[in-house]
Structures are given as C-alpha cells and as structure tokens.
Design a protein around this motif. Structure first.
Motif, mmCIF file in Angstrom:
data_model
loop_
_atom_site.group_PDB
_atom_site.id
_atom_site.type_symbol
_atom_site.label_atom_id
_atom_site.label_comp_id
_atom_site.label_asym_id
_atom_site.label_seq_id
_atom_site.Cartn_x
_atom_site.Cartn_y
_atom_site.Cartn_z
ATOM 1 N N GLU A 297 0.816 -1.164 0.002
ATOM 2 C CA GLU A 297 -0.143 0.128 0.024
ATOM 3 C C GLU A 297 1.004 1.208 0.019
ATOM 4 O OE1 GLU A 297 -3.344 0.204 -0.419
ATOM 5 O OE2 GLU A 297 -3.223 -2.010 -0.396
ATOM 6 N N THR A 298 0.623 2.142 -1.028
ATOM 7 C CA THR A 298 1.343 3.535 -0.995
ATOM 8 C C THR A 298 0.339 4.449 -1.066
ATOM 9 O OG1 THR A 298 3.299 2.501 -1.888
ATOM 10 C CG2 THR A 298 2.967 4.857 -2.496
ATOM 11 N N ALA A 299 0.118 5.484 -0.061
ATOM 12 C CA ALA A 299 -0.800 6.587 -0.412
ATOM 13 C C ALA A 299 -0.437 7.531 -1.352
ATOM 14 C CB ALA A 299 -0.803 7.184 1.130
ATOM 15 N N VAL A 300 -1.356 7.786 -2.323
ATOM 16 C CA VAL A 300 -1.121 8.755 -3.320
ATOM 17 C C VAL A 300 -1.874 10.046 -3.148
ATOM 18 C CG1 VAL A 300 -1.295 9.331 -5.913
ATOM 19 C CG2 VAL A 300 -0.818 6.930 -5.045
ATOM 20 N N ILE A 301 -1.162 10.988 -2.969
ATOM 21 C CA ILE A 301 -1.706 12.410 -2.804
ATOM 22 C C ILE A 301 -1.353 13.120 -4.051
ATOM 23 C CG2 ILE A 301 -1.697 14.635 -1.657
ATOM 24 C CD1 ILE A 301 -0.134 12.769 0.781
#
Length: 340
Positions: A222-226
């Motif tokens: 999981e990589t949060a993308v902003i």
C-alpha cells in the motif's frame, strides 16, 4: 552599402561585398571566413577579419539562412513556469545552444497557445529543431490536419517521450526511484506516500509508477497517493494540508515522497509550521531535482539530483548531428539530508 535607420538617423551597414573590396578578395571568401569549418587560408581570413572590423561588418544571418536552409534557431517549448527548477535547466540549455551558434526561441505552452499552434509557429519560422522541455505532449497532436508532413526534428528533454520517432534525453527514473526506495527502506520506513503533480506531466515522469513498484518488491503493497494538481509550493502545502486534516495520526504515512522539490518545500512548510510535526521523526519528506533552496538548513531536503549538464550536452549533440537521434537515459545522484 545597405541603408537602415537607427534612432531617427540613416545608418549605412557594410555588406560582404564592401568587405571583399576592402580586403581584395571575392565575396565568397568573405562568406567562408565567417563560416565555421570552411576552407580558407589563414592569410585570407586575417585580411577579411581585419577589413570587417574596420567597416564594423557582421554577417547577415537572415540572408545566410536563405542560402543554407538553416536558421540556427531552436524552439524550446515549456508549459510549467511555476517550477523554478526550470530556470537552471534553461540557463544551461541556452548557454550551450549559444556556444554552438544557435539561438533559443522560447515558446510558452498555455491555454491560449497549445502545442499545435506552437508547432505551426515554429515551423513557419523554419527553426532547425524543437526541444520539448518538460511538456505534456501527446502523439495524437502530430495527427492534427493543420500540421505539415515535414516538421523540424523534435527532442524531449527531462521527460520520457511518448511519441514514436521522437527521442528523449532523460534522467533514469527507474534507477533513481530504486535508489530512493532502497534508502528509505533501510532507514526503517514502511508506510510510504507519494505526492504527484500535474496529471499529464506526472504520467510522463513515471516516478510514481516506479515508487509504488519498488515498495511492492519490498513487501509493502500500500502506497498512499496524494494529488497536488500542479507543480508549486502552494500546491504542495494545500495537498498535504488536506491529507493531514483528513487522516488520523495513526494512519498517516511515515515518509512522503514528492514528485519534485517545489512540492516538497511547500509540504515541509505545512507539516512543520501549521501542524507542528517533526521531520523526519513524525513524517519524513524527500523530493526530486535538487533545487538549490531545498539544500538550505531551514529545509534540509533529501532529494535526487538530475544530471542536468550531461542531459543538455546530449540533446545538443543530437541537434548538431554529432550523436544519432535516439532516447538516452542518464543516471543521477541521491542527495541525503535531514528530512529523510
């Protein structure tokens, strides 16, 4: 002599024939004296240059372009002037172009002047080449019926080329992101986040793609993308503010990679100044480009430096024909500072 007006007064401009008469040579010998690499004896060249200096003569480049079919002009397309990292690149690029006897024609791609209009403009001015410097250019654009079949040779600088037959000179994004993720993983970070800029440009950069893939290879799925929407410090601050306001402290990322240093600087100001978080203890931040301001002690921004000088040199070599026109990727350098 040609007659021109300057400040309301008539001024006589020396011609190649005037110089030839003064030097006792032919007009074509004068032209050869001012043509790099042309065959001419040292004595003839000396006489020509001496006569030219006495007459204050300089070659008429417009007239020469009609004879050689070369204008010695290179169009440079830019569409994100909000990114100050563009300036050092442009300084190096224009310096090298001028050293080759070429002049840059800077074209601002915006809502009022799109790529098609820019291509038409550059073609009408008969530029020798086009450099698309960090522009979100798509191959479909070349299918526009207004464009002729024969366009000047095109090159992409500092972005992956998305057009068949148009070479790119770019920092090796895959290698760069592998080095970044390896470093962050070794430091113990396990909850990564990525702040992307303008969508079209971000796709061409492929930094987000490689960042997510390399974390997956480390077992972090999981990589949060902003999304910051645009490349500016304000956009970086707004984006991270929205993220922090809407994410519980326990669920936040422990390291945020920003697609470039300008976004990272805005994010750092917001993280520290408005939310009082410690960097890197509460949240680490890393950028890309090695923008000079990021190295200041107030930021201490870890980043990745693109090989700017080498990239510019390669694109110049292609334009001048000393290298074949093909995509080239060059390695950069990881710069580790206090922020990560």
């Amino acid at each position: 002599m040609d007659v021109s007006f300057c400040g309301g007064f008539m001024r006589r401009r020396a011609t190649a024939k005037n110089v030839a008469d003064a030097a006792g040579v032919s007009k074509w010998t004068v032209i050869r004296a001012f043509t790099p690499g042309a065959s001419i004896t040292e004595e003839s060249k000396r006489r020509v240059l001496q006569a030219a200096a006495a007459l204050n003569y300089s070659p008429n480049l417009l007239a020469r372009s009609l004879a050689t079919n070369l204008t010695h002009q290179v169009a440079v397309f830019v569409d994100d002037f909000a990114n100050p990292q563009k300036l050092p690149f442009l300084e190096t690029l224009t310096d090298r172009l001028q050293a080759e006897g070429l002049v840059a024609m800077l074209i601002n791609i915006n809502n009022h002047f799109d790529h098609v209009r820019a291509l038409l403009n550059a073609d009408q001015r008969q530029v020798d080449a086009i450099i698309m410097f960090g522009t979100a250019f798509r191959s479909e654009t070349l299918n526009d019926r207004r464009l002729g079949r024969s366009m000047p040779p095109m090159f992409v600088l500092a972005r992956d080329s998305q057009i068949d037959g148009v070479p790119a000179v770019v920092c090796d994004a895959e290698l760069a992101l592998k080095e970044i993720v390896d470093h962050l993983y070794e430091k113990g970070y396990r909850r990564p986040g990525f702040m992307a800029g303008a969508p079209a440009l971000s796709t061409a950069l492929r930094r987000r793609h490689h960042f997510i893939d390399f974390w997956k290879q480390k077992g972090v799925d999981e990589t949060a993308v902003i999304s910051a929407e645009r490349y500016s410090a304000q956009a970086g601050a707004e984006s991270v503010r929205h993220y922090l306001q809407n994410t519980d402290a326990k669920d936040r990322v422990d390291v945020l990679m920003c697609e470039n240093d300008i976004l990272a600087i805005g994010a750092l100001d917001e993280i520290r100044g408005q939310f009082g978080l410690r960097v890197p203890q509460d949240m680490a931040v890393i950028g890309f480009d090695n923008y000079e301001l990021g190295g200041a002690s107030v930021y201490g921004l870890s980043t990745y430096e693109q090989p700017k000088d080498e990239m510019v040199e390669v694109v110049i070599e292609m334009i001048t024909g000393r290298l074949p026109p093909e995509t080239v990727t060059l390695p950069g350098k990881l710069i580790v500072r206090n922020s990560a």
